[in-house]
Design a protein around this motif. Structure first.
Motif, PDB file in Angstrom:
ATOM      1  N   PRO A 229       0.816  -1.212   0.000  1.00  0.00           N
ATOM      2  CA  PRO A 229       0.000   0.000   0.000  1.00  0.00           C
ATOM      3  C   PRO A 229       0.852   1.267   0.000  1.00  0.00           C
ATOM      4  N   ARG A 230       0.424   2.251  -0.764  1.00  0.00           N
ATOM      5  CA  ARG A 230       1.169   3.517  -0.850  1.00  0.00           C
ATOM      6  C   ARG A 230       0.589   4.493   0.175  1.00  0.00           C
ATOM      7  N   LEU A 231       1.067   4.377   1.408  1.00  0.00           N
ATOM      8  CA  LEU A 231       0.536   5.136   2.531  1.00  0.00           C
ATOM      9  C   LEU A 231       1.417   6.320   2.908  1.00  0.00           C
ATOM     10  N   TRP A 232       2.530   6.522   2.195  1.00  0.00           N
ATOM     11  CA  TRP A 232       3.496   7.540   2.575  1.00  0.00           C
ATOM     12  C   TRP A 232       3.575   8.640   1.506  1.00  0.00           C
ATOM     13  N   LEU A 233       3.970   9.832   1.954  1.00  0.00           N
ATOM     14  CA  LEU A 233       4.337  10.914   1.054  1.00  0.00           C
ATOM     15  C   LEU A 233       5.852  11.067   1.115  1.00  0.00           C
ATOM     16  N   GLU A 234       6.491  11.138  -0.051  1.00  0.00           N
ATOM     17  CA  GLU A 234       7.943  11.234  -0.114  1.00  0.00           C
ATOM     18  C   GLU A 234       8.360  12.657  -0.441  1.00  0.00           C
ATOM     19  N   LEU A 235       9.353  13.151   0.307  1.00  0.00           N
ATOM     20  CA  LEU A 235       9.899  14.477   0.066  1.00  0.00           C
ATOM     21  C   LEU A 235      11.413  14.417   0.273  1.00  0.00           C
ATOM     22  N   GLY A 236      12.152  14.402  -0.836  1.00  0.00           N
ATOM     23  CA  GLY A 236      13.604  14.364  -0.741  1.00  0.00           C
ATOM     24  C   GLY A 236      14.137  13.120  -0.065  1.00  0.00           C
ATOM     25  N   GLY A 237      13.507  11.969  -0.308  1.00  0.00           N
ATOM     26  CA  GLY A 237      13.971  10.729   0.302  1.00  0.00           C
ATOM     27  C   GLY A 237      13.443  10.496   1.702  1.00  0.00           C
ATOM     28  N   ILE A 238      12.682  11.450   2.226  1.00  0.00           N
ATOM     29  CA  ILE A 238      12.079  11.322   3.559  1.00  0.00           C
ATOM     30  C   ILE A 238      10.616  10.952   3.377  1.00  0.00           C
ATOM     31  N   TYR A 239      10.188   9.906   4.106  1.00  0.00           N
ATOM     32  CA  TYR A 239       8.819   9.413   3.979  1.00  0.00           C
ATOM     33  C   TYR A 239       8.012   9.782   5.220  1.00  0.00           C
ATOM     34  N   LEU A 240       6.807  10.316   4.977  1.00  0.00           N
ATOM     35  CA  LEU A 240       5.884  10.661   6.058  1.00  0.00           C
ATOM     36  C   LEU A 240       4.568   9.935   5.826  1.00  0.00           C
ATOM     37  N   GLN A 241       4.064   9.301   6.871  1.00  0.00           N
ATOM     38  CA  GLN A 241       2.781   8.596   6.787  1.00  0.00           C
ATOM     39  C   GLN A 241       1.716   9.453   7.458  1.00  0.00           C
ATOM     40  N   PRO A 242       0.915  10.204   6.678  1.00  0.00           N
ATOM     41  CA  PRO A 242      -0.032  11.161   7.270  1.00  0.00           C
ATOM     42  C   PRO A 242      -1.052  10.531   8.207  1.00  0.00           C
ATOM     43  N   SER A 243      -1.376   9.244   8.015  1.00  0.00           N
ATOM     44  CA  SER A 243      -2.396   8.629   8.865  1.00  0.00           C
ATOM     45  C   SER A 243      -1.946   8.546  10.316  1.00  0.00           C
ATOM     46  N   GLU A 244      -0.620   8.578  10.583  1.00  0.00           N
ATOM     47  CA  GLU A 244      -0.145   8.525  11.971  1.00  0.00           C
ATOM     48  C   GLU A 244      -0.511   9.804  12.738  1.00  0.00           C
ATOM     49  N   PRO A 245      -0.056  10.997  12.302  1.00  0.00           N
ATOM     50  CA  PRO A 245      -0.467  12.211  13.030  1.00  0.00           C
ATOM     51  C   PRO A 245      -1.957  12.495  12.923  1.00  0.00           C
TER      52      PRO A 245
END
Length: 776
Positions: A152-168
């Motif tokens: 599943p594609r649950l993350w947003l990638e920005l410059g090699g850094i992945y953030l999973q918005p569903s956590e916050p």
């Protein structure tokens, strides 16, 4: 006072993690039982970073939040440090990333401590915050990515850094609900019109997560919404409605959503597909069972066999290396964190802060129980992370944000707001406590009660791994000639099969194909779990997390006779069994075609599909039709057991081994001795110890019947009798031969059975001549 308590607790946490790091460092030497190994050092960087960050955060908390709860940060720090070391131990690359995320989370915690108006700001901008979280989560439907490249594609990638918005987003939901309900929920009356906006926004978030196929986050959303609403209203029907919604969603998902169907089916019965869909949960349970009471020791378990063990299954990893004792300690730490959270809740100075603290505590408790319950098969797998412990930057950051808000709420020195209905808070805390207790009990069930059964399963890869570090006992023939031996050095031990043609009888032990034959039947001796003093077994388990060196076993087989049987049978399909009629000892047991167990890694798959069935031990597992004469002889006797897989008797059918025991009885005045294949085991205390036969002698025929039967058999040699039956039909072509020594025989009496899967009496007689004419 809070500063001193917090300081002492942090020192204890540092002592525990320091000892843990030290054990991890020397674990390769302990596993190999050799100091000349490559030690583990990289995790010390993680420990040093944790220690520095903990000291820095403690210093800032003492200055910026002097009246905070002194137990919160030490508990969170210990959990995050324990998780960090475990991740370093499992995957150093992820350990480095988690260390960086710990630094980021600690920095944000420090910044947040200095933002004294943070709580009022969150309350004021509740709609904007939740809407922003929903927008970020929506973006994953378009720009979503997965760090692994699959799934599943649950993350947003920005410059090699992945953030999973569903956590916050979980925290934003709690903040929104606490702020809205604190302003609008009345003490009495119809509450539905007032909470209607919360239902709309929560439903939007839930639908978004379902479209995203983030079922773990969706489950937590439902539970968090129900928990905060229950605390605000005191209506028990909210909890019952939540339970009903979860059941309905589960039922509909089982029939209409493939991923829910797979996870529920895997939860119901993982044993139906142990190497496929059930592999994860079965390996998790095996890891827990392998940990037992006190664990294998840090660095000495095999958690790598559990997929995604650094994240979804990190609890199973800790259970394997620290045992039931360690996991109870972990559950206790989580319970203490929840207890302090609810204490902060009851002491909060405003309704908003009370609901917020309760929601944050519920978030930590619910997510912990979901992932732990999934690892224990107490609940279906949800794919969420264990707060503070599992690998994941978004998860760790969210956990630290929850910690920040709890610290700020606890630092409020004002009087506690009125609490007309304390019962909902007690109920919720009781439910979470019951969940932790249930997890401890189920953990004990798998680790202690079911542990031995799970560890003895042939698909347990930890057994094969232990064989690489602990020498397995050797198998010898009656004259101490090697048959199966262990070669190599610690960490590289391997099994060598000196007499490959015996593979179908003595079997094999292989990391992929498991065990078979005597290697499986005598595994406890060969692995050192039987025959060794219990204190030695216990000491090796505690110190090394492994069994002691295995014990050698002497078999009744005679390799000289065995080689004659194999050479005589050659490339013909069939079986030959030669028995010492006086003692019941099996002197030769040939089954053709056979295979070379030394090449099992290359030919294993081909053997499984070979139409000639080389893996089948025709001597004991094959059932062949009998002629009328042989069937009458067989029916008159009594079948007997042996420490080998023996086919069950079917009317008109028998195995060559069963017929060999009849031949042995006829050569021993009608008495069939209990068959013996394993003669003795070489113990460290008493040397070679005799292994007694299983069973007692049985009278198959009377002495008079024996004499009458033998006189009716053919005898081409004065030294032995024989009876032959051969047929050649469309269904099968078989040749049976039974033979044995006569009463005039001055040496050891023998019984022989020959089965050929062809019509070839000449060959059968030649085999009998070669064996009985040579036997002493």
């Amino acid at each position: 006072m809070p500063k001193q308590i917090e300081s002492r607790l942090l020192k204890l946490a540092a002592l525990f993690l320091g000892l843990y790091s030290l054990i991890l460092t020397i674990s390769p030497a302990v596993r190999a039982r050799n100091w000349d190994v490559d030690y583990l050092w990289m995790h010390w960087a993680g420990f040093a970073l944790w220690a520095g960050l903990s000291w820095l955060v403690h210093a800032r908390i003492s200055k910026d939040a002097p009246d905070r709860d002194p137990y919160l940060f030490p508990l969170a720090a210990l959990l995050s440090g324990w998780g960090l070391l475990s991740i370093w131990r499992l995957t150093p690359t992820f350990g480095l990333r988690q260390s960086l995320w710990l630094a980021v989370s600690s920095l944000i915690l420090i910044i947040g401590l200095r933002w004294h108006s943070l709580l009022p700001t969150l309350r004021r901008y509740k709609y904007i915050l939740l809407t922003s979280g929903l927008i970020l989560t929506t973006l994953t439907l378009i720009f979503g990515a997965n760090p692994l490249g699959v799934g599943p594609r649950l993350w947003l990638e920005l410059g090699g850094i992945y953030l999973q918005p569903s956590e916050p987003l979980k925290l934003l939901l709690v903040i929104y609900l606490a702020a809205y309900l604190a302003d609008h929920i009345p003490r009495k009356g119809n509450i539905f019109p007032l909470i209607f906006p919360t239902i709309i926004l929560a439903s939007l978030a839930l639908l978004l997560l379902l479209f995203q196929r983030d079922l773990g986050a969706a489950s937590i959303f439902i539970m968090l919404y129900a928990s905060v609403l229950f605390l605000a209203t005191g209506k028990k029907r909210v909890l019952f409605g939540n339970a009903a919604i979860l059941q309905i969603v589960g039922l509909l998902g089982y029939y209409f959503i493939d991923i829910i169907h797979v996870r529920l089916a895997m939860w119901f019965s993982p044993w139906d597909d142990p190497s496929g869909r059930g592999y994860q949960i079965i390996q998790s349970l095996m890891a827990i069972a392998n940990g037992g009471l006190f664990g294998r020791g840090p660095g000495l378990g095999s958690p790598g066999f559990v997929p995604v063990t650094h994240s979804d299954f990190i609890f199973a990893s800790l259970a394997e290396e620290t045992g039931l004792a360690g996991t109870i300690g972990l559950l206790t730490l989580i319970g203490m964190l929840l207890f302090r959270g609810f204490k902060i809740t009851l002491d909060a100075s405003t309704i908003f802060r009370r609901l917020l603290a309760a929601g944050l505590t519920a978030y930590l408790g619910i997510q912990s129980l979901l992932i732990i319950g999934g690892n224990l098969r107490l609940l279906p797998l949800t794919g969420v992370t264990l707060p503070f412990i599992s690998y994941g930057g978004s998860s760790l950051l969210t956990s630290y944000l929850a910690l920040l808000l709890l610290i700020l709420i606890s630092n409020d020195a004002g009087e506690a707001a009125p609490l007309p209905q304390p019962q909902p808070y007690h109920i919720l805390s009781g439910i979470l406590t019951l969940g932790l207790v249930s997890a401890a009990l189920i953990n004990g069930w798998w680790a202690i009660v079911r542990g031995p059964d799970l560890l003895s399963r042939s698909d347990n890869p930890r057994r094969a791994l232990a064989d690489r570090f602990v020498p397995r006992g050797n198998l010898f023939d009656r004259n101490n000639n090697p048959i199966n031996i262990t070669t190599g050095k610690s960490g590289e031990y391997s099994r060598e099969y000196i007499y490959p043609d015996l593979a179908s009888t003595v079997g094999y032990t292989h990391p992929t194909y498991g065990q078979a034959g005597l290697e499986a039947e005598l595994d406890d001796y060969l692995r050192g779990l039987a025959g060794n003093p219990s204190t030695l077994i216990w000491w090796n388990h505690i110190l090394y997390g492994q069994p002691p060196p295995g014990l050698d076993v002497r078999l009744s087989l005679d390799l000289d006779l065995q080689s004659r049987a194999d050479e005589s049978l050659g490339k013909h399909q069939g079986a030959v069994v030669l028995v010492n009629a006086e003692s019941g000892e099996i002197l030769a047991m040939a089954s053709h075609p056979t295979f070379n167990a030394n090449l099992l890694g290359e030919i294993g798959d081909d053997l499984l599909t070979d139409e000639n069935s080389p893996l089948l031990n025709r001597a004991t597992q094959g059932l062949y039709p009998l002629s009328l004469e042989f069937d009458a002889l067989f029916s008159q006797s009594i079948t007997h057991g042996i420490r080998l897989p023996v086919a069950e008797t079917s009317k008109g059918y028998a195995s060559p081994f069963q017929m060999a025991m009849i031949a042995a009885a006829l050569s021993n005045e009608g008495i069939a001795q209990a068959p013996r294949l394993a003669l003795a085991v070489n113990t460290p205390q008493n040397g070679w110890v005799i292994l007694h036969a299983i069973g007692e002698p049985i009278e198959y025929f009377t002495s008079k019947e024996t004499g009458q039967l033998i006189t009716t058999f053919d005898s081409e040699d004065e030294s032995y009798w024989q009876i032959i039956s051969a047929n050649n039909t469309e269904e099968n072509s078989l040749t049976w031969l039974l033979a044995g020594t006569l009463s005039e025989w001055r040496g050891t009496p023998f019984g022989l059975a020959v089965l050929l899967e062809e019509n070839n009496p000449k060959l059968a007689k030649e085999i009998a001549r070669n064996l009985l004419g040579y036997a002493p």
